[in-house]
Design a protein around this motif. Structure first.
Motif, mmCIF file in Angstrom:
data_model
loop_
_atom_site.group_PDB
_atom_site.id
_atom_site.type_symbol
_atom_site.label_atom_id
_atom_site.label_comp_id
_atom_site.label_asym_id
_atom_site.label_seq_id
_atom_site.Cartn_x
_atom_site.Cartn_y
_atom_site.Cartn_z
ATOM 1 N N VAL A 105 61.984 50.304 45.189
ATOM 2 C CA VAL A 105 62.394 48.896 45.240
ATOM 3 C C VAL A 105 61.848 48.164 44.018
ATOM 4 C CG1 VAL A 105 62.152 46.718 46.508
ATOM 5 C CG2 VAL A 105 62.675 48.838 47.747
ATOM 6 N N GLY A 106 60.609 48.442 43.662
ATOM 7 C CA GLY A 106 60.019 47.826 42.478
ATOM 8 C C GLY A 106 60.762 48.170 41.201
ATOM 9 N N GLU A 107 61.353 49.360 41.162
ATOM 10 C CA GLU A 107 62.120 49.804 39.988
ATOM 11 C C GLU A 107 63.595 49.398 40.076
ATOM 12 O OE1 GLU A 107 61.410 54.017 39.942
ATOM 13 O OE2 GLU A 107 59.357 53.781 39.199
ATOM 14 N N GLY A 108 63.970 48.720 41.162
ATOM 15 C CA GLY A 108 65.358 48.275 41.302
ATOM 16 C C GLY A 108 66.290 49.291 41.922
ATOM 17 N N ASP A 109 65.760 50.392 42.435
ATOM 18 C CA ASP A 109 66.599 51.430 43.050
ATOM 19 C C ASP A 109 66.643 51.222 44.565
ATOM 20 O OD1 ASP A 109 68.087 53.676 43.670
ATOM 21 O OD2 ASP A 109 66.478 55.108 43.199
ATOM 22 N N VAL A 110 67.286 50.147 44.978
ATOM 23 C CA VAL A 110 67.355 49.827 46.402
ATOM 24 C C VAL A 110 68.184 50.879 47.140
ATOM 25 C CG1 VAL A 110 68.072 48.076 48.087
ATOM 26 C CG2 VAL A 110 67.005 47.384 45.939
ATOM 27 N N TYR A 111 69.255 51.366 46.511
ATOM 28 C CA TYR A 111 70.070 52.398 47.143
ATOM 29 C C TYR A 111 69.226 53.641 47.444
ATOM 30 C CZ TYR A 111 73.658 55.846 48.056
ATOM 31 O OH TYR A 111 74.409 56.829 48.642
#
Length: 146
Positions: A105-111
């Motif tokens: 999530v911190g890296e933007g990979d919510v998927y």
């Protein structure tokens, strides 16, 4: 060079891409040629199904993908919920995966985070069931020799 991703959708099957809801009227294959956040209809959790701690966390992250305007609030809720989950679970695999989810999530990979949480559902179910089983076995009998 970024890799592309091909998705095959059935007629009327929804896909959520960067907050947009897309529903083709016929069977199609689409190719995602850049990084996008998407969620397939069969991975969408309905509010009434968010009945366990991990499913509730999944639902929060799902909101980030499906409603970009609500993403900041959902992210805040995720940040408040995660420490509570880490404190409540004893299973090492769940704990390790939740730390990985936090990183994603911190890296933007919510998927990717959603996919990791879905993989934990069977372990969570066993842990919750195991806790109830132990609780039932540890109770004192209500009546003896009746």
């Amino acid at each position: 060079m970024k890799s592309t991703l091909k998705l095959s959708l059935k007629a009327n099957e929804k896909i959520y891409i960067n907050g947009a809801v897309i529903r083709p009227d016929r069977k199609v294959t689409i190719e995602l040629m850049n990084d996008v956040q998407f969620l397939l209809e069969n991975h969408v959790l309905q509010p009434e199904d968010a009945s366990t701690p991990l499913r509730q966390l999944y639902f929060i992250l799902q909101v980030m993908l499906m409603n970009p305007q609500g993403a900041p609030d959902a992210r805040d809720m995720f940040r408040k919920s995660l420490p509570l989950l880490l404190a409540s679970f004893k299973d090492e695999q769940i704990l390790a995966s939740l730390k990985q989810v936090d990183r994603m999530v911190g890296e933007g990979d919510v998927y990717g985070a959603l996919k990791a949480i879905r993989a934990l559902y069977p372990i969570e179910e066993a842990a919750l069931r195991g806790g109830r089983d132990r609780e039932l076995h540890e109770r004192e009998p209500i009546a003896v020799g009746a």
